[in-house]
Scaffold this motif. Structure first.
Motif, PDB file in Angstrom:
ATOM      1  N   ASN A 122       0.778  -1.172   0.036  1.00 24.53           N
ATOM      2  CA  ASN A 122      -0.041   0.073   0.220  1.00 24.53           C
ATOM      3  C   ASN A 122       0.816   1.204   0.038  1.00 24.53           C
ATOM      4  O   ASN A 122       0.472   2.203  -0.729  1.00 24.53           O
ATOM      5  N   GLU A 123       2.087   1.303   0.875  1.00 25.98           N
ATOM      6  CA  GLU A 123       2.945   2.352   0.621  1.00 25.98           C
ATOM      7  C   GLU A 123       3.564   2.479  -0.562  1.00 25.98           C
ATOM      8  O   GLU A 123       3.676   3.793  -1.153  1.00 25.98           O
ATOM      9  N   CYS A 124       3.810   1.563  -1.211  1.00 23.41           N
ATOM     10  CA  CYS A 124       4.612   1.681  -2.635  1.00 23.41           C
ATOM     11  C   CYS A 124       3.285   2.295  -3.710  1.00 23.41           C
ATOM     12  O   CYS A 124       3.807   3.243  -4.280  1.00 23.41           O
ATOM     13  N   LYS A 125       2.184   1.761  -3.583  1.00 21.64           N
ATOM     14  CA  LYS A 125       1.138   2.415  -4.313  1.00 21.64           C
ATOM     15  C   LYS A 125       0.930   3.699  -4.106  1.00 21.64           C
ATOM     16  O   LYS A 125       0.276   4.678  -5.128  1.00 21.64           O
ATOM     17  N   LYS A 126       1.005   4.244  -2.877  1.00 16.01           N
ATOM     18  CA  LYS A 126       0.874   5.614  -2.556  1.00 16.01           C
ATOM     19  C   LYS A 126       1.870   6.538  -3.161  1.00 16.01           C
ATOM     20  O   LYS A 126       1.709   7.648  -3.752  1.00 16.01           O
ATOM     21  N   VAL A 127       3.170   5.942  -3.461  1.00 17.10           N
ATOM     22  CA  VAL A 127       4.261   6.727  -3.744  1.00 17.10           C
ATOM     23  C   VAL A 127       4.053   6.815  -5.336  1.00 17.10           C
ATOM     24  O   VAL A 127       4.139   8.009  -5.934  1.00 17.10           O
ATOM     25  N   GLN A 129       0.976   6.892  -6.939  1.00 14.00           N
ATOM     26  CA  GLN A 129      -0.198   7.670  -7.237  1.00 14.00           C
ATOM     27  C   GLN A 129       0.261   9.104  -6.885  1.00 14.00           C
ATOM     28  O   GLN A 129      -0.535   9.814  -7.600  1.00 14.00           O
ATOM     29  N   ARG A 130       1.110   9.415  -5.989  1.00 11.49           N
ATOM     30  CA  ARG A 130       1.762  10.852  -5.798  1.00 11.49           C
ATOM     31  C   ARG A 130       2.734  11.184  -7.116  1.00 11.49           C
ATOM     32  O   ARG A 130       2.939  12.319  -6.971  1.00 11.49           O
ATOM     33  N   GLY A 131       2.774  10.296  -7.930  1.00  6.35           N
ATOM     34  CA  GLY A 131       3.501  10.637  -8.998  1.00  6.35           C
ATOM     35  C   GLY A 131       5.042  10.682  -8.902  1.00  6.35           C
ATOM     36  O   GLY A 131       5.731  10.983  -9.679  1.00  6.35           O
ATOM     37  N   GLY A 132       5.482   9.576  -7.845  1.00  4.26           N
ATOM     38  CA  GLY A 132       6.888   9.466  -7.563  1.00  4.26           C
ATOM     39  C   GLY A 132       7.605   8.605  -8.697  1.00  4.26           C
ATOM     40  O   GLY A 132       7.059   7.870  -9.327  1.00  4.26           O
ATOM     41  N   ASP A 133       8.822   9.020  -9.007  1.00  2.00           N
ATOM     42  CA  ASP A 133       9.506   8.286 -10.255  1.00  2.00           C
ATOM     43  C   ASP A 133      10.141   6.902  -9.658  1.00  2.00           C
ATOM     44  O   ASP A 133      10.433   6.008 -10.473  1.00  2.00           O
ATOM     45  N   GLY A 134       9.965   6.876  -8.362  1.00  2.00           N
ATOM     46  CA  GLY A 134      10.446   5.121  -7.980  1.00  2.00           C
ATOM     47  C   GLY A 134      10.415   5.139  -6.149  1.00  2.00           C
ATOM     48  O   GLY A 134      10.166   6.182  -5.737  1.00  2.00           O
ATOM     49  N   PHE A 135      11.280   4.146  -5.772  1.00  2.59           N
ATOM     50  CA  PHE A 135      11.386   4.131  -4.385  1.00  2.59           C
ATOM     51  C   PHE A 135      12.284   2.859  -4.127  1.00  2.59           C
ATOM     52  O   PHE A 135      12.759   2.175  -4.912  1.00  2.59           O
ATOM     53  N   ALA A 136      12.543   2.758  -3.134  1.00  2.00           N
ATOM     54  CA  ALA A 136      13.633   1.708  -2.502  1.00  2.00           C
ATOM     55  C   ALA A 136      12.600   0.852  -1.384  1.00  2.00           C
ATOM     56  O   ALA A 136      12.349   1.518  -0.207  1.00  2.00           O
ATOM     57  N   LEU A 137      12.344  -0.136  -1.757  1.00  2.00           N
ATOM     58  CA  LEU A 137      11.729  -1.291  -0.750  1.00  2.00           C
ATOM     59  C   LEU A 137      12.455  -1.926   0.012  1.00  2.00           C
ATOM     60  O   LEU A 137      13.375  -2.751  -0.492  1.00  2.00           O
ATOM     61  N   SER A 138      12.534  -1.991   1.520  1.00  2.00           N
ATOM     62  CA  SER A 138      13.273  -2.869   2.291  1.00  2.00           C
ATOM     63  C   SER A 138      12.921  -4.174   1.920  1.00  2.00           C
ATOM     64  O   SER A 138      11.740  -4.678   1.967  1.00  2.00           O
ATOM     65  N   PHE A 139      14.385  -5.006   1.783  1.00  2.00           N
ATOM     66  CA  PHE A 139      14.033  -6.549   1.590  1.00  2.00           C
ATOM     67  C   PHE A 139      13.713  -7.199   2.954  1.00  2.00           C
ATOM     68  O   PHE A 139      13.459  -8.394   2.943  1.00  2.00           O
ATOM     69  N   THR A 140      13.539  -6.496   4.054  1.00  2.00           N
ATOM     70  CA  THR A 140      13.106  -7.033   5.233  1.00  2.00           C
ATOM     71  C   THR A 140      11.678  -7.175   5.345  1.00  2.00           C
ATOM     72  O   THR A 140      11.001  -7.948   6.190  1.00  2.00           O
ATOM     73  N   VAL A 141      10.879  -6.589   4.279  1.00  2.00           N
ATOM     74  CA  VAL A 141       9.433  -6.622   4.288  1.00  2.00           C
ATOM     75  C   VAL A 141       9.021  -8.060   3.908  1.00  2.00           C
ATOM     76  O   VAL A 141       9.624  -8.562   2.801  1.00  2.00           O
ATOM     77  N   PRO A 142       8.183  -8.985   4.680  1.00  2.00           N
ATOM     78  CA  PRO A 142       7.599 -10.114   4.037  1.00  2.00           C
ATOM     79  C   PRO A 142       7.285 -10.224   2.780  1.00  2.00           C
ATOM     80  O   PRO A 142       6.623  -9.474   2.130  1.00  2.00           O
ATOM     81  N   ASP A 143       7.783 -11.203   1.913  1.00  2.00           N
ATOM     82  CA  ASP A 143       7.362 -11.294   0.574  1.00  2.00           C
ATOM     83  C   ASP A 143       7.763  -9.921  -0.271  1.00  2.00           C
ATOM     84  O   ASP A 143       7.113  -9.773  -1.281  1.00  2.00           O
ATOM     85  N   ALA A 144       8.861  -9.451   0.193  1.00  2.00           N
ATOM     86  CA  ALA A 144       9.288  -8.328  -0.756  1.00  2.00           C
ATOM     87  C   ALA A 144       9.377  -8.342  -2.251  1.00  2.00           C
ATOM     88  O   ALA A 144       9.028  -7.944  -2.970  1.00  2.00           O
TER      89      ALA A 144
END
Length: 270
Positions: A122-127, A129-144
């Protein structure tokens, strides 16, 4: 055949499977020397495995298990590799390091972490939706890896990468799932080697001059100053004086973004 043979259906079609494995090796730029070492088998045995000349179902099953673990594959992907659409294959060939470098330069990169798969997605999708060019997702997230797989198919032009990578195996899984860059919190030689081999943009975490030097030697394209508040300004200046071409990424808090806007290659916003 023994009932414990899990991959009997692959064994029955082992010549075709061998051809699929060779295709994967080519896409991943994986040599026979590397694969034989990773699977802990001799080169002649690997050659026989690839030709489909292993006639003991139990041994073949064992080798397949080792291959799947090392390659971070599922047996379904292995079985259908040549007929899969590109988005489902190893994505390393579409990473395009220089494109990623240009895309990340000057970016305030949101860092996303969550206690659950759903909250992080959900946080990824918010970025997005705000028009962000990208993001870094922590690989500690379950099922990243699953999140990378879903989002990179739907948004192939976004600069989506993996943070908090701690091993070559994690880096491989992240990239094969769609991550376009890799960030670590410390210097990890095998991660650097992997990124060099697969031509993946890499930023390894450093706090000292020696670590910065090691990171560059091991394959880091930029160094990730982490945590920035723990590094004395004189140390950062020493890095710049000693290695004038060194590019720095800084991990900072959101309220510090304006202060460091033009000082670093990019900033990772935690």
């Amino acid at each position: 055949m023994s009932k414990t043979v899990q991959y009997e259906y692959l064994f029955m079609d082992r010549k075709r499977i061998g051809s699929n494995i060779e295709a994967i090796m080519k896409d991943r730029k994986c040599t026979k020397v590397t694969l034989s070492q990773a699977m802990n088998i001799s080169r002649p045995t690997l050659d026989a495995f690839l030709r489909g000349d292993i006639h003991n179902a139990g041994k073949y099953d064992e080798y397949i298990r080792r291959l799947l673990v090392y390659m971070q594959l599922t047996d379904t992907v292995l079985d259908n590799y040549k007929t899969l659409p590109d988005a489902k294959k190893m994505r390393c060939n579409s990473v395009q390091k220089e494109e990623v470098r240009k895309g990340l330069q000057g970016m305030e990169i949101p860092y996303i972490i969550g206690k659950t798969y759903r909250s992080a997605l959900n946080e990824c999708k918010k970025v997005i939706q705000r028009g962000g060019d990208g993001f870094a997702l922590s690989f500690t997230v379950p099922d990243a890896a699953k999140i990378f797989g879903e989002l990179t198919e739907d948004y192939p032009d976004l600069f989506i990468g993996a943070a908090d990578i701690s091993s070559k195996e994690e880096a491989s899984l992240a990239v094969d799932s769609g991550a376009r860059f890799i960030f670590t919190n410390f210097v990890e030689k095998e991660v650097g080697s992997f990124c060099k081999d697969r031509d993946v943009f890499c930023g390894m975490g450093v706090t000292t001059l020696t670590e910065a030097y090691d990171a560059k030697i091991y394959g880091s394209d930029v160094v990730n100053l982490f945590p920035l508040e723990a590094i004395h300004p004189a140390m950062i200046q020493a890095m710049r004086d000693t290695m004038p071409k060194l590019e720095m990424l800084a991990t900072i808090k959101e309220e510090e973004a304006e202060r460091y806007k033009d000082e670093f290659f990019a900033t990772l916003i935690r």
